[in-house]
Design a protein around this motif. Sequence first.
Motif, short mmCIF file in Angstrom:
data_model
loop_
_atom_site.label_atom_id
_atom_site.label_comp_id
_atom_site.label_asym_id
_atom_site.label_seq_id
_atom_site.Cartn_x
_atom_site.Cartn_y
_atom_site.Cartn_z
N ASP A 1 0.86 -1.18 0.00
CA ASP A 1 0.00 0.00 0.00
C ASP A 1 0.90 1.23 0.00
O ASP A 1 1.79 1.35 0.85
CB ASP A 1 -0.91 0.00 1.22
CG ASP A 1 -1.84 1.21 1.27
OD1 ASP A 1 -2.02 1.85 0.22
OD2 ASP A 1 -2.36 1.51 2.35
N CYS B 1 1.44 3.02 3.36
CA CYS B 1 1.85 2.18 4.49
C CYS B 1 3.37 2.32 4.68
O CYS B 1 4.14 1.99 3.77
CB CYS B 1 1.48 0.72 4.22
SG CYS B 1 2.26 -0.46 5.33
N ASN C 1 -1.27 -4.19 -5.89
CA ASN C 1 -1.87 -3.04 -5.21
C ASN C 1 -2.74 -3.52 -4.05
O ASN C 1 -3.69 -4.26 -4.26
CB ASN C 1 -2.73 -2.23 -6.18
CG ASN C 1 -1.94 -1.69 -7.34
OD1 ASN C 1 -1.63 -2.41 -8.29
ND2 ASN C 1 -1.59 -0.43 -7.27
N GLN C 2 -2.40 -3.10 -2.84
CA GLN C 2 -3.16 -3.49 -1.66
C GLN C 2 -3.81 -2.23 -1.07
O GLN C 2 -3.26 -1.56 -0.21
CB GLN C 2 -2.25 -4.16 -0.64
CG GLN C 2 -2.95 -4.64 0.63
CD GLN C 2 -3.93 -5.77 0.38
OE1 GLN C 2 -4.01 -6.32 -0.71
NE2 GLN C 2 -4.70 -6.11 1.40
N VAL C 3 -5.00 -1.90 -1.59
CA VAL C 3 -5.72 -0.73 -1.12
C VAL C 3 -6.21 -0.97 0.30
O VAL C 3 -6.83 -2.00 0.59
CB VAL C 3 -6.92 -0.42 -2.04
CG1 VAL C 3 -7.70 0.78 -1.52
CG2 VAL C 3 -6.44 -0.16 -3.47
N GLN C 4 -5.91 -0.03 1.19
CA GLN C 4 -6.36 -0.13 2.59
C GLN C 4 -7.31 1.03 2.86
O GLN C 4 -6.87 2.15 3.14
CB GLN C 4 -5.16 -0.12 3.53
CG GLN C 4 -4.21 -1.30 3.27
CD GLN C 4 -3.15 -1.49 4.32
OE1 GLN C 4 -3.04 -2.55 4.90
NE2 GLN C 4 -2.35 -0.46 4.56
N SER D 1 -5.85 6.13 0.19
CA SER D 1 -5.27 4.92 -0.39
C SER D 1 -5.82 4.65 -1.79
O SER D 1 -5.07 4.31 -2.71
CB SER D 1 -5.53 3.72 0.52
OG SER D 1 -4.89 2.56 0.05
N HIS E 1 -3.44 4.61 -5.32
CA HIS E 1 -3.38 3.40 -6.15
C HIS E 1 -3.94 3.65 -7.54
O HIS E 1 -3.44 3.09 -8.53
CB HIS E 1 -4.08 2.23 -5.46
CG HIS E 1 -3.27 1.64 -4.36
ND1 HIS E 1 -2.20 0.80 -4.58
CD2 HIS E 1 -3.34 1.81 -3.01
CE1 HIS E 1 -1.66 0.45 -3.42
NE2 HIS E 1 -2.33 1.05 -2.46
N SER F 1 -0.83 -4.99 4.57
CA SER F 1 0.36 -4.71 3.78
C SER F 1 1.52 -4.45 4.74
O SER F 1 1.30 -3.90 5.84
CB SER F 1 0.13 -3.49 2.88
OG SER F 1 0.01 -2.31 3.68
#
Length: 204
Positions: A27, A30, A64-67, A73, A77, A173
Amino acid sequence: MALQPSLRPLIIAGRPEAPQTLDIFLDYVCPFSAKLALAIDGVLRPLFGPGGQYDGRVKVVFRNQVQPWHAASTFVHEAGLAVARISPDKFWDFSLALFKSQGDYFDIPTSTQTPTQIRENLAKLAASVIGEDKKAAFLDVLSLKSSPNGGVAVTDDLKYTIKFSRQNGIHVSPTVVFDGLIANEISSSWGEKEWTEWLANKIV
């Protein structure tokens, strides 16, 4: 694991045809993802790149780790995916630039900004990487569609990345997956010593 063809720029190290795969879920906002990104750039890319020890044997895929508990976030992304579409060879360079300036997109700095303002700031950062001549195209990709709830041009790519994480049980993430299995032992604090020792026991 699978990767739809339009997202091939997300292969950030190694050759696409390499038989073994590191999927790294990061992320952009992060801090621990930022630490791991530096290890990817300084350790993994040289090992898996041309002339590297594992050239042709392993590839690294940026996931891609959207939080969503971080409000910006989604926007950062989207920006990464926009660069992947407009200037695919600059995706990793932009990702590094975004990690290095991630503090600008943390919760408090963005709390008084509109989505349009956040995207305009991301466009300035993107222009510093992909060139001022591509800034308009970047903003166009991130412009809202005519329908009231239609998203932007990379919304479908964003949906794909989120669905991929969900179906594979990725919740935080950074998360590293090696050949389809989560490698919980990997830490964002790993340096060259830890990575080289781990890889020596994993690469076929």
